[in-house]
Write a protein that holds these residues in place. Structure first.
Motif, PDB file in Angstrom:
ATOM      1  N   THR A 127      -6.649  -3.143  -0.053  1.00  0.00           N
ATOM      2  CA  THR A 127      -7.085  -1.789  -0.359  1.00  0.00           C
ATOM      3  C   THR A 127      -7.197  -1.609  -1.872  1.00  0.00           C
ATOM      4  OG1 THR A 127      -4.815  -0.959  -0.452  1.00  0.00           O
ATOM      5  CG2 THR A 127      -5.929  -0.859   1.687  1.00  0.00           C
TER       6      THR A 127
ATOM      7  N   HIS B 239       0.836  -1.204   0.000  1.00  0.00           N
ATOM      8  CA  HIS B 239       0.000   0.000   0.000  1.00  0.00           C
ATOM      9  C   HIS B 239       0.871   1.255   0.000  1.00  0.00           C
ATOM     10  CE1 HIS B 239      -3.675   2.320   0.810  1.00  0.00           C
ATOM     11  NE2 HIS B 239      -2.902   3.078   1.569  1.00  0.00           N
TER      12      HIS B 239
ATOM     13  N   ASN C 137      -3.795  -1.427  -3.363  1.00  0.00           N
ATOM     14  CA  ASN C 137      -3.154  -2.725  -3.535  1.00  0.00           C
ATOM     15  C   ASN C 137      -3.723  -3.468  -4.728  1.00  0.00           C
ATOM     16  OD1 ASN C 137      -1.954  -1.957  -1.149  1.00  0.00           O
ATOM     17  ND2 ASN C 137      -2.056  -3.985  -0.236  1.00  0.00           N
TER      18      ASN C 137
END
Length: 732
Positions: A486, A463, A489
């Motif tokens: 996320t 991230h 990601n």
């Protein structure tokens, strides 16, 4: 726990200093150890770690409390001499009656401490600091007293009347008409004076937090005069009178730890991450995005059991050698009484090392955090129970799989607190086997034994660094349960695959849910659940969008890219009793995928394992060409004899599909589609077909030769093309 603690981040660079926030009772010995395996199964490798020479120190620790409860505090209100507040108003949505009392506001000023509280029966009471708790209610009988209703928006008004010095409390309920007098309290003092500080939703005295409130607050304001009945009526109707002394607008800066004050910039600080981007008293149900309808989301939800930062001081600092090798390490704590604890973290690779180690192991630290301190909850029956589970429960620690005491879901998880089940020797109460980090050490142990050079990354590293980090590696292998990630990601991984990267998905229930990283507290993730089912909490109506990013929460299948577009599979079932074996399909003999089964004569794969006794189990994923599985993907093995497993995909019964497919840029994806797969690498010795298949896949994925492309849908790519069997194409 006589000794425990936490670090402030999941990964560090060689040469960094690791702060250790410890709680104990006396002297603690601290060593740096490198972890290999954390299984306590006598048939497995056992807990293995190697001490790093020359790294040892001692520290003195004392017991530390866990200051639970979220609140807002403002230290400098900017009131000048002669200024004073004589009215207070706020919209209040009580979600849980306190056991004794809970504070709506507590103000410290030259006249003492004034506070407005709600008791266990819903009665409101005000104290100006001149009398003890609770101040007497007048009239003395209950007939004129209105109790604060649970889960109903109410406008609460506290007004200091002149003359005899009376503090009147009135409540306007949004589901009722008119005002109800709540009671009167003798008071000759103003609510606030110059030099005051204010706290909402708790009473704070130094590091101690008490009387924390469960519920939402909106538009708290202080006024320099006693508000009249007509002014209060206008306020209830949405027409705020002019001339407020202080007023906080919680609709502003939703992604921040700052609560904006609009009169004199007496901004507040939010502590322990109360929930933002939650519906307020004017929410109509027509809007579900706090970014486009800020007035509908002008509230903050506080909980008495929130904990984002334990705020323990740094007891000791562990200096990492500058030449420390990449891997998973721990600070090993030893107390005088013989009790020990291990605080794990990873050490990132030194710059320039990727050329000799083209394989990255991506540890799912977002998922570790989601399950951290998970309390045992119904309807599940624990198969095992550890001291760590009991201690976490006694301390009221919660995970993103649990509910707050008021019934709302726990949306935040933070690294800044003890994470008792994130330990190399932890066994999960739900399965009786390792889970998370302790299960992923199976894979790292096997890679070391196989002599396959690798570097360890974390979700947090990805991230932070994005696509450039993955670009250093020829192939990436996941941990056993990479459930949460996320948007950043996801974009990094898809970009990596688009440019020819190779992904080995060595787990199950992966890439299934999006979390957000708090913009001002990077150690914390935020989760919103949407139609989760399976005994999990759902976000409240209108509250499925992340405050940290503005993105929708919910399962990955509702997002783009969907999990099946990346790995070819998505979760189809879960169960906690037994795992089973895979069966090879005809597609496993296709020339495109035959490399994975070189030297494997067995038709049945993985009928053994240290994790639930088989290679396919716990949570399993299946292919479905109608919902994202690439059309050219091969299902090379499958497992479906799961018995009482819960179906998690309405389209497909519980099934694990082992999937392989190539990507246009010469890369490829191989998905093992089961959390228990890595537990079968070393089961029944290291010489087994699960080990052989995994070794074959990694060797081919680390080979720089590109995978073939293009080819016609439904046919092999090479000169020996033949149709893909229909049994390898489920979901059509």
């Amino acid at each position: 726990m006589l000794v425990t603690g936490y670090t402030d981040w999941p990964s560090y660079d060689p040469g960094d200093s690791v702060p250790l926030h410890l709680s104990g009772d006396g002297e603690i010995s601290i060593e740096l150890v490198r972890l290999r395996h954390g299984d306590t199964n006598p048939d497995g490798p056992g807990l293995v770690y190697r001490k790093v020479p020359g790294i040892a120190l001692t520290a003195t620790a004392r017991p530390r409390p866990l200051p639970r409860g979220s609140y807002m505090t403002a230290e400098n209100l900017g009131l000048e001499d002669g200024e004073a507040a004589r009215s207070f108003t706020a919209w209040v949505y009580l979600t849980r009656y306190p056991e004794h009392r809970a504070t709506i506001f507590s103000a410290s000023h030259s006249g003492g401490v004034s506070r407005l509280d709600v008791d266990a029966t819903g009665r409101l009471a005000y104290s100006d600091g001149s009398a003890g708790w609770p101040p007497p209610l007048a009239p003395p009988n209950e007939s004129g007293t209105v109790r604060l209703a649970a889960r109903v928006w109410s406008l609460v008004a506290l007004v200091i009347r002149p003359g005899p010095g009376i503090a009147e409390i009135a409540v306007y309920r949004s589901d009722d008409t008119g005002w109800r007098n709540h009671g009167q309290h003798a008071s000759g003092r103003p609510i606030l004076t110059a030099g005051a500080s204010i706290t909402f939703a708790a009473h704070v005295d130094g590091p101690a937090v008490s009387d924390a409130f469960d519920g939402k607050l909106e538009a708290p304001a202080f006024w320099p005069r006693p508000l009249t009945a007509s002014e209060l009526a206008a306020l209830a109707a949405g027409q705020a009178p002019a001339g407020s002394l202080l007023r906080w607008d919680f609709s502003q800066s939703q992604q921040s730890l700052t609560a904006v004050e609009v009169c004199r910039e007496a901004h507040g600080t939010l502590v322990n991450l109360p929930a933002r981007a939650v519906t307020g008293h004017s929410w109509s149900g027509l809007e579900e995005d706090w970014r486009t309808a800020p007035r509908d989301y002008a509230a903050i939800h506080f909980h008495h059991d929130d904990l984002a930062d334990a705020r323990w001081p740094v007891t000791a600092t562990l200096a990492l050698p500058g030449d420390l090798d990449n891997g998973v390490y721990a600070a090993k704590l030893s107390a005088a009484g013989g009790e020990t604890d291990l605080l794990p973290f990873t050490v990132r690779a030194r710059a320039g090392s990727a050329a000799s180690r083209p394989l990255a192991v991506l540890l799912p630290t977002f998922t570790y955090l989601a399950y951290a301190n998970e309390a045992i909850f119904d309807p599940h029956v624990p198969l095992t129970r550890s001291d760590a589970d009991d201690w976490a429960a006694e301390q009221g620690l919660l995970s993103q799989y649990n509910w707050h005491a008021d019934g709302s879901g726990v949306i935040y998880a933070s690294w800044l607190r003890p994470l008792l089940n994130l330990r190399p020797d932890y066994r999960y109460w739900l399965t009786g086997h390792p889970h998370g980090l302790s299960a992923d050490l199976y894979l790292l142990d096997w890679l070391e034994r196989e002599g396959i050079a690798f570097e360890v990354l974390t979700d947090h590293d990805l991230h932070r660094d994005g696509r450039e980090l993955l670009g250093r590696y020829r192939a990436v292998v996941t941990g056993s349960h990479p459930e949460y990630w996320t948007r950043r990601n996801a974009e990094a991984l898809t970009s990596y695959l688009d440019q020819g990267g190779r992904l080995v998905y060595a787990g199950g229930n992966g890439f299934g849910g999006y979390v957000g990283i708090h913009p001002e507290l990077a150690q914390a993730t935020e989760m919103r659940r949407l139609t989760s089912g399976f005994g999990l909490w759902d976000s409240e109506p209108g509250e499925a969008r992340l405050a940290s990013t503005g993105e929708m929460g919910g399962h990955g299948r509702h997002h783009q890219p969907r999990g099946r577009q990346i790995t070819g599979v998505d979760i189809t079932g879960m169960g906690f009793s037994r795992a089973v074996a895979f069966r090879r399909t005809d597609a496993s003999y296709d020339p495109r995928a035959a490399f994975a089964f070189d030297g494997v004569e067995e038709k049945v794969i993985g009928g053994h394992g240290l994790h639930m006794g088989g290679a396919a189990g716990y949570e399993v994923d299946g292919a479905d060409y109608a919902s994202g599985t690439p059309a050219h993907a091969l299902v090379v093995a499958t497992a479906d004899d799961f018995g009482a497993y819960v179906q998690t995909d309405s389209r497909i019964a519980p099934r694990a599909d082992m999937v392989f497919f190539e990507t246009p840029a010469g890369g490829a994806v191989f998905s093992f589609s089961s959390i228990t797969w890595t537990g079968s690498l070393s089961g029944n010795s290291y010489n087994n077909c699960v080990s052989t298949i995994t070794r074959n896949v990694l060797r081919r994925f680390l080979d720089p030769a590109p995978f073939s492309w293009p080819f016609r849908e439904g046919h092999s790519a090479g000169s020996e093309s033949r149709p893909v069997p229909q049994e390898s194409r489920p979901g059509r």
